[in-house]
Design a protein around this motif. Structure first.
Motif, short mmCIF file in Angstrom:
data_model
loop_
_atom_site.label_atom_id
_atom_site.label_comp_id
_atom_site.label_asym_id
_atom_site.label_seq_id
_atom_site.Cartn_x
_atom_site.Cartn_y
_atom_site.Cartn_z
N VAL A 1 -96.75 -34.64 91.99
CA VAL A 1 -95.71 -34.04 92.81
C VAL A 1 -95.57 -34.80 94.13
O VAL A 1 -94.45 -34.95 94.66
CB VAL A 1 -96.01 -32.55 93.05
N ALA A 2 -96.68 -35.32 94.65
CA ALA A 2 -96.61 -36.14 95.87
C ALA A 2 -95.78 -37.39 95.63
O ALA A 2 -94.99 -37.80 96.49
CB ALA A 2 -98.02 -36.51 96.33
N LEU A 3 -95.92 -38.00 94.46
CA LEU A 3 -95.10 -39.17 94.13
C LEU A 3 -93.62 -38.80 94.12
O LEU A 3 -92.77 -39.58 94.55
CB LEU A 3 -95.49 -39.73 92.76
N ASN A 4 -93.31 -37.61 93.61
CA ASN A 4 -91.93 -37.14 93.59
C ASN A 4 -91.38 -37.04 95.01
O ASN A 4 -90.27 -37.51 95.30
CB ASN A 4 -91.86 -35.79 92.88
N ILE A 5 -92.14 -36.43 95.92
CA ILE A 5 -91.70 -36.31 97.31
C ILE A 5 -91.54 -37.69 97.93
O ILE A 5 -90.58 -37.96 98.66
CB ILE A 5 -92.70 -35.45 98.12
N ALA A 6 -92.48 -38.59 97.63
CA ALA A 6 -92.39 -39.95 98.16
C ALA A 6 -91.11 -40.63 97.68
O ALA A 6 -90.44 -41.33 98.45
CB ALA A 6 -93.61 -40.76 97.74
N ALA A 7 -90.75 -40.43 96.42
CA ALA A 7 -89.54 -41.05 95.87
C ALA A 7 -88.30 -40.52 96.58
O ALA A 7 -87.40 -41.30 96.95
CB ALA A 7 -89.46 -40.79 94.37
N ILE A 8 -88.22 -39.21 96.76
CA ILE A 8 -87.07 -38.61 97.42
C ILE A 8 -86.96 -39.11 98.86
O ILE A 8 -85.88 -39.47 99.33
CB ILE A 8 -87.18 -37.07 97.39
N ALA A 9 -88.10 -39.14 99.56
CA ALA A 9 -88.10 -39.57 100.96
C ALA A 9 -87.77 -41.05 101.10
O ALA A 9 -87.09 -41.46 102.05
CB ALA A 9 -89.45 -39.27 101.60
N THR A 10 -88.22 -41.86 100.15
CA THR A 10 -87.90 -43.29 100.17
C THR A 10 -86.41 -43.50 99.97
O THR A 10 -85.77 -44.30 100.68
CB THR A 10 -88.71 -44.03 99.09
N GLY A 11 -85.83 -42.78 99.02
CA GLY A 11 -84.39 -42.87 98.80
C GLY A 11 -83.59 -42.44 100.01
O GLY A 11 -82.54 -43.02 100.31
N ALA A 12 -84.09 -41.43 100.71
CA ALA A 12 -83.39 -40.93 101.90
C ALA A 12 -83.38 -41.95 103.03
O ALA A 12 -82.57 -41.83 103.96
CB ALA A 12 -84.02 -39.64 102.38
N GLN A 13 -84.25 -42.95 102.95
CA GLN A 13 -84.26 -44.02 103.95
C GLN A 13 -83.42 -45.23 103.53
O GLN A 13 -83.40 -46.24 104.21
CB GLN A 13 -85.70 -44.47 104.21
#
Length: 257
Positions: free
Chosen positions: A36-48
């Motif tokens: 789930v942490a990887l999922n959050i990382a992916a979303i946050a990376t895309g948001a940048q």
């Protein structure tokens, strides 16, 4: 995990990514928290605006989700939907369309509120992919169908209304698009702060596109400038929405004396 989620909801995307990746690195392979942490990382990376890196992180997370939760679990299907929608930022619209279609089919076979929300989210990705391919009438029909099935006044309704406005602008039905964009603007203002942030600049971009189509150039320029500045501050220069707002501004400037 709670800290990473809170940072993301506050629009502090770089910090959210760093926190989520730290959690992921600290957990054993095939650990649910790490996944789930990887999922959050992916979303946050895309948001940048780092869309290629975001997609790579989704690719890393997807097989782990499948092993931990199962291929048909709503969390795995949601990850597939989020991953597909990241493809649109890289111009891979046909792939996004195919994957979102598959997720919708899987979601409608399921039961419960999570599956219903997932179906709406995947339909939103499908609407965007159809619009990006110039298939605006199909996108309009699907957006209206999804809105009829999703009655809540929430972020999902907001993005579906924005997708509908985009489809109408694509058909040069700019008065109708402006009406939908105004409705989206009202809904956006009614949402809590953390639910508004992911769609920063999106309402203004829809308004600007409709106004420009109606030849209301000064108003269109004002809205496009607001959209660009907001996206630049929130997401950075390389985010898909920032680029779209900048491109629209350049088109508007090209028509001004």
């Amino acid at each position: 995990m709670a800290e990473a989620k809170a940072l993301y909801e506050a629009g502090r995307y770089a910090e959210a990514e760093a926190e989520a990746r730290a959690v992921s690195r600290s957990r054993p392979r095939d650990d649910a928290y790490g996944a789930v942490a990887l999922n959050i990382a992916a979303i946050a990376t895309g948001a940048q605006g780092r869309h290629t890196e975001a997609l790579a992180t989704y690719d890393e997370a997807l097989p782990v989700f499948g092993r931990i939760f199962g291929a048909d679990h709503w969390l795995t299907l949601k990850l597939r939907s989020d991953r597909a929608q990241q493809m649109t930022s890289l111009g891979r619209h046909a792939e996004c369309e195919a994957e979102c279609t598959a997720v919708v089919r899987a979601a409608v076979r399921g039961t419960g509120p999570e599956m219903a929300r997932l179906a709406a989210a995947a339909r939103n990705g499908l609407v965007f992919a159809l619009n990006a391919q110039g298939r605006h009438q199909e996108a309009e029909a699907l957006a209206r169908e999804a809105l009829a099935a999703h009655r809540e006044r929430d972020p999902m309704s907001l993005v579906l209304r924005l997708g509908l406005a985009r489809s109408l602008n694509g058909q040069a039905r700019h008065e109708d698009a402006l009406t939908e964009a105004r409705g989206a603007e009202k809904l956006h203002r009614s949402l809590p702060d953390h639910q508004r942030l992911p769609e920063t600049g999106a309402v203004e971009l829809a308004l600007a596109t409709a106004l420009f189509g109606l030849r209301r150039v000064p108003e269109a320029h004002r809205q496009a400038a607001v959209a660009h500045d907001a996206c630049l501050a929130s997401f950075g220069p390389d985010h898909r929405r920032t680029v779209e707002a900048r491109t629209l501004l350049e088109r508007i400037d090209g028509t001004r004396p």
